[in-house]
Design a protein around this motif. Structure first.
Motif, PDB file in Angstrom:
ATOM      1  N   ASN A   1      -8.019  -1.270  -3.215  1.00  0.00           N
ATOM      2  CA  ASN A   1      -7.348  -1.315  -1.925  1.00  0.00           C
ATOM      3  C   ASN A   1      -7.906  -0.166  -1.083  1.00  0.00           C
ATOM      4  OD1 ASN A   1      -4.792  -2.475  -0.480  1.00  0.00           O
ATOM      5  ND2 ASN A   1      -4.694  -0.280  -0.166  1.00  0.00           N
TER       6      ASN A   1
ATOM      7  N   THR B   1       0.833  -1.198   0.000  1.00  0.00           N
ATOM      8  CA  THR B   1       0.000   0.000   0.000  1.00  0.00           C
ATOM      9  C   THR B   1       0.872   1.253   0.000  1.00  0.00           C
ATOM     10  OG1 THR B   1      -0.180   0.539   2.374  1.00  0.00           O
ATOM     11  CG2 THR B   1      -1.518  -1.283   1.577  1.00  0.00           C
ATOM     12  N   ASN B   2       0.227   2.404  -0.248  1.00  0.00           N
ATOM     13  CA  ASN B   2       0.918   3.694  -0.198  1.00  0.00           C
ATOM     14  C   ASN B   2       1.032   4.237   1.213  1.00  0.00           C
ATOM     15  OD1 ASN B   2       1.537   4.241  -2.911  1.00  0.00           O
ATOM     16  ND2 ASN B   2      -0.561   4.850  -3.338  1.00  0.00           N
TER      17      ASN B   2
ATOM     18  N   ALA C   1      -3.923  -1.329  -4.773  1.00  0.00           N
ATOM     19  CA  ALA C   1      -2.904  -2.193  -4.188  1.00  0.00           C
ATOM     20  C   ALA C   1      -1.664  -2.143  -5.081  1.00  0.00           C
ATOM     21  CB  ALA C   1      -3.418  -3.619  -4.070  1.00  0.00           C
ATOM     22  N   LYS C   2      -0.498  -2.213  -4.455  1.00  0.00           N
ATOM     23  CA  LYS C   2       0.740  -2.190  -5.235  1.00  0.00           C
ATOM     24  C   LYS C   2       1.077  -3.582  -5.748  1.00  0.00           C
ATOM     25  CE  LYS C   2       3.319   1.669  -3.243  1.00  0.00           C
ATOM     26  NZ  LYS C   2       4.535   2.015  -2.475  1.00  0.00           N
TER      27      LYS C   2
ATOM     28  N   THR D   1      -6.917  -4.986   1.960  1.00  0.00           N
ATOM     29  CA  THR D   1      -5.847  -4.929   0.969  1.00  0.00           C
ATOM     30  C   THR D   1      -5.709  -6.245   0.215  1.00  0.00           C
ATOM     31  OG1 THR D   1      -3.507  -4.361   0.674  1.00  0.00           O
ATOM     32  CG2 THR D   1      -4.062  -5.676   2.597  1.00  0.00           C
TER      33      THR D   1
ATOM     34  N   VAL E   1      -7.413   1.939   2.850  1.00  0.00           N
ATOM     35  CA  VAL E   1      -6.872   2.154   4.196  1.00  0.00           C
ATOM     36  C   VAL E   1      -7.651   3.318   4.813  1.00  0.00           C
ATOM     37  CG1 VAL E   1      -4.861   2.726   5.594  1.00  0.00           C
ATOM     38  CG2 VAL E   1      -4.582   1.341   3.531  1.00  0.00           C
TER      39      VAL E   1
ATOM     40  N   SER F   1      -7.881  -1.666   7.224  1.00  0.00           N
ATOM     41  CA  SER F   1      -7.249  -1.847   5.914  1.00  0.00           C
ATOM     42  C   SER F   1      -7.837  -3.079   5.247  1.00  0.00           C
ATOM     43  CB  SER F   1      -5.730  -2.022   6.055  1.00  0.00           C
ATOM     44  OG  SER F   1      -5.141  -0.901   6.644  1.00  0.00           O
TER      45      SER F   1
ATOM     46  N   GLN G   1       0.247   0.630   9.453  1.00  0.00           N
ATOM     47  CA  GLN G   1      -0.761   0.955   8.452  1.00  0.00           C
ATOM     48  C   GLN G   1      -1.218   2.406   8.650  1.00  0.00           C
ATOM     49  OE1 GLN G   1      -1.002  -1.974  10.231  1.00  0.00           O
ATOM     50  NE2 GLN G   1      -0.456  -3.367   8.581  1.00  0.00           N
TER      51      GLN G   1
ATOM     52  N   ASP H   1      -7.468   6.318   2.135  1.00  0.00           N
ATOM     53  CA  ASP H   1      -6.547   6.039   1.035  1.00  0.00           C
ATOM     54  C   ASP H   1      -7.152   4.950   0.151  1.00  0.00           C
ATOM     55  OD1 ASP H   1      -4.500   5.596  -0.703  1.00  0.00           O
ATOM     56  OD2 ASP H   1      -3.005   5.054   0.806  1.00  0.00           O
TER      57      ASP H   1
ATOM     58  N   THR I   1       1.516   2.305   4.296  1.00  0.00           N
ATOM     59  CA  THR I   1       2.147   1.493   5.326  1.00  0.00           C
ATOM     60  C   THR I   1       3.634   1.837   5.414  1.00  0.00           C
ATOM     61  OG1 THR I   1       0.564  -0.284   4.931  1.00  0.00           O
ATOM     62  CG2 THR I   1       2.557  -0.852   6.140  1.00  0.00           C
TER      63      THR I   1
END
Length: 767
Positions: free
Chosen positions: A300, A94-95, A269-270, A334, A302, A332, A131, A265, A97
């Motif tokens: 995703n 995630t962006n 997801a990355k 995710t 958060v 979260s 997170q 957020d 965490t």
């Protein structure tokens, strides 16, 4: 090519905007004079009272609001470029965490219940989980980085250090600050902050709102069929944050702040970058490190919400009392595709749910030649989650005609209660000699349970993702972590453990003169023991981690132009918690986790922070960190540890500021170079190893003479360096350098990367 041309043109425009501005030195406004750097007096609250940085016997870096603006800093992780031996990076998945290490001490795995080794604080409120800890800067006054264990004043889980985010207090008339940013990858940010006096000089309401958006640095090249239309952007940003604050100061002796904040957020997801081609499907190594493949939904989420109350009362000129209470929630949802292919080889949809409350009562006494900070702290937290390891391809291969997939489903909670009392006192032994003595007593209890299931189908926390997959309730292990209270062989109560620790600090400070302080100290830090959230047996908790640290240092202003702050340290880190996830060699469908304690490790190091005011208009800053680590060989650990994770031997930051005055306001040209030596992502493997790299940043900020208009043009990572900040390794490296399949039956070796070259332009207006 277009990106290169854009970079060159924007940088050229920044330089040109300075060169063509008519320069005037005849008159000097107060606003301009305040921007002249010099060796300014820096105030910090590292010891929970306001002090001059040069008189605080702690290794601390303070980054002010103006420093952040001039360097174009937008997010907390960029602070690592100011502080030596510090790692603040966005984790995998995630962006939001955070991966945080200071002096080689931190926490790698962000699973629920695991405690960080670096404490994050927002206005003295402890942020308990990684997170959502990657905080975008909004209404910030300064950020302080305290290096080394802070076990006395800050308590458990600050064995590496602490990062303090301090917001601005309100005063004066109605104020509103609007700013907008556009930049690379279609960045579009908007922020508004302000204050409104409800009762003049007494009661204020403050507000802040941010909408932060950016396209992805890469894309998901393929996604699984049957999921419908998906957003295929990778490393994108879609975040909103808001704050409301009510401040009441009916007299000079009383200050009350009630604050609420929320963050949402919704960035994708990355996806990780496959360093090896897949053996099971067409997933070659992508051309871009920001491209990936996935078999999970890319969505995703958060969510963070917090409420805090601060009451600060000055009983007398020497004694003040302070209460800080908070309630925070985070959630979260995710999707982590470990194998990064369009097949369900090793997928992990996960949910994290965290709630905590804290209360702190603090007394601060400042007498003649004597000071005391003392208090009591209570923390109650509930941290729960669900972690589904889906090995669909493997399950169908092992159980042909029977299995529609395979899932190792893990759910549970890891709850904690903590109580502490602390005191730290400094008193003069002689005119130039003082002694600091402190101690904290912490008592901690944790209750945990884990429900560990196995099914021969793919199970997801939410329904409707992939049609046709249903859970078979008859194929489960059931609950595995708990206690049999009535002796019937059934686990019917959570597993429980408690610990207590006395953590001391003692230091001596000697003032050679009014510009030179020498100091030496010993301090100890305590990180809570914990249970294994992925437990597959009724196992005991891991022991707490203990850090003993010795420091010697010098803080000196040599003259009005040169400041040097130097620190040498030695760390003895015992019972360091060791976490590794491995497949069972006797059963390919079983996912084991090894959670235990390493005997110990030692770190020796040095830090230098140098400020040079070359002229009234030109200044330089240098931050150098060096450390040398050794890990004690432990035969109880199956995989030997080969080095510290996320910790380079050297870090170096060199930056310069040049002030240019003009009829249109003042411009500050800021340039910097940041270097990180090579480091590994995981301490037990060199498979994910990042070579040393350097980053160049360049920017120009501007403010009108009356301070109402401002702006900045900043370029980050101008040489477009590619550097790893996280990863996963589920492949076995052979002696000849080739790889054999790991968990899930594929050669899964994937990495995540820091930001590429970006340019952004900000324009703001205050009224």
């Amino acid at each position: 090519m277009n990106s290169i041309l854009l970079t060159k043109s924007l940088v050229a425009a920044a330089v040109a905007s300075v060169l063509v501005a008519p320069v005037s030195y005849a008159a000097e406004s107060e606003a301009k004079a305040s921007k002249k750097k010099g060796l300014e007096v820096i105030e910090v609250t590292a010891r929970k009272t306001v002090e001059n940085l040069q008189e605080v016997p702690v290794a601390v870096t303070s980054v002010s609001e103006s420093d952040l603006a001039e360097a174009g800093i937008q997010v907390l992780t960029e602070i690592q470029q100011f502080s030596p031996n510090t790692t603040l990076q966005t984790s995998r998945g995630t962006n939001s965490t955070l991966t945080a290490f200071i002096r080689g001490v931190g926490q790698q795995d962000p699973l629920w219940g695991y405690e960080p080794g670096v404490g994050i604080y927002v206005d003295d409120v402890y942020i308990a989980r990684p997170q959502g800890a990657v905080i975008d800067l909004l209404n910030v006054q300064r950020i302080e980085v305290l290096r080394g264990p802070q076990g006395t004043l800050y308590g458990k889980n600050t064995i590496g250090g602490a990062v303090k985010y301090v917001t601005k207090a309100m005063s004066g008339e109605t104020q509103v600050d609007l700013n907008a940013t556009i930049g690379s990858y279609n960045q579009k940010d908007f922020k508004v902050t302000g204050q409104i006096p409800l009762i003049d000089d007494e009661l204020y309401v403050g507000f802040g709102y941010a909408s932060l958006n950016r396209d992805g640095y890469g894309e998901f090249l393929t996604v699984a069929e049957g999921l419908g239309a998906q957003d295929t952007e990778n490393y994108n940003k879609d975040l909103t944050a808001a704050r409301l604050t009510l401040e009441y100061a009916p007299s000079d002796d009383l200050f009350i702040r009630l604050a609420w904040d929320t963050t949402q957020d919704d960035s994708n997801a990355k996806g990780g970058y496959r360093l090896l081609p897949s053996l099971l499907t067409n997933a070659p190594v992508p051309d871009s490190v920001y491209d990936s493949y996935t078999s999970l939904p890319t969505e995703n989420s958060v969510e963070l919400d917090g409420l805090s109350l601060t009451v600060d009362y000055s009983v007398s000129e020497t004694l003040s009392l302070k209460y800080i209470g908070s309630s925070r929630e985070s959630y979260s949802d995710t999707n982590i595709d470990f194998d990064n292919t369009a097949l369900d080889i090793f997928d992990v949809p996960a949910i994290y749910d965290d709630e905590n409350t804290s209360h702190e009562l603090q007394a601060n006494y400042q007498g003649q030649g004597y000071s005391l900070v003392a208090g009591a702290y209570l923390y109650d937290g509930e941290s729960c989650g669900q972690f589904d390891a889906i090995l669909g391809v493997l399950g169908r291969a092992l159980f042909p005609g029977v299995a529609t997939g395979f899932t190792r489903e893990v759910t549970g909670c890891n709850n904690s209660e903590s109580q502490a009392v602390y005191a730290q006192s400094s008193f003069d032994l002689a005119e130039n000699l003082s002694l600091t003595v402190g101690a904290r007593y912490t008592k901690e209890q944790k209750d945990a349970f884990v429900h560990n299931d196995v099914t021969i189908s793919n199970v997801y926390p939410r329904t409707g993702w992939i049609p046709g997959y249903t859970r078979d309730p008859n194929l489960m292990f059931g609950r595995v972590l708990g206690t049999d209270t009535d002796g019937d062989g059934t686990l019917d109560a959570p597993k429980s453990a408690d610990w207590s620790r006395f953590t001391p600090r003692i230091g001596v400070e000697y003032f050679v003169d009014d510009k030179t302080m020498l100091f030496a100290s010993y301090s100890q830090g305590f990180k809570s023991g914990t249970f294994n959230p992925r437990a597959s047996s009724n196992e005991d908790a891991a022991n707490p981690e203990i850090v003993d640290s010795f420091e010697i240092g010098m803080k000196k202003d040599w003259n009005s132009q040169l400041r040097t702050n130097l620190t040498a340290f030695s760390i003895d880190h015992t019972d360091r918690q060791y976490i590794v996830v491995t497949p069972d060699p006797n059963d390919a469908t079983v996912l084991n986790q090894n959670l235990g304690n390493v005997k110990g490790s030692t770190v020796k190091g040095f830090e230098a922070e140098v400020s040079i005011a070359a002229t009234d208009l030109l200044s330089f800053d240098i931050a150098l960190g060096w450390l040398d680590a050794e890990i004690e060989d432990d035969p109880a650990i199956a995989t030997p540890l080969v080095g510290l994770a996320n910790t380079p031997d050297y870090t170096l930051a060199v930056s310069g500021n040049y002030l240019i005055e003009s009829d249109y306001g003042y411009f500050v040209v800021n340039g910097g170079y940041y270097y990180r030596d090579d480091y590994r992502i995981f301490e037990d493997s060199d498979d994910l190893y990042q070579d040393g790299y350097g980053i160049f940043n360049l920017g120009v900020s501007w403010e009108s003479n009356d301070g109402t208009w401002y702006g900045g043009l900043h370029g980050k990572n101008l040489t477009d360096e590619e550097y790893m900040v996280g990863g996963y390794a589920f492949a076995a490296r052979n002696e000849d350098g080739t790889y054999s399949p790991g968990l899930g039956g594929d050669t899964t070796l994937a990495s995540y990367y820091g930001d590429p070259r970006t340019i952004h332009l900000t324009v703001g207006y205050r009224f």
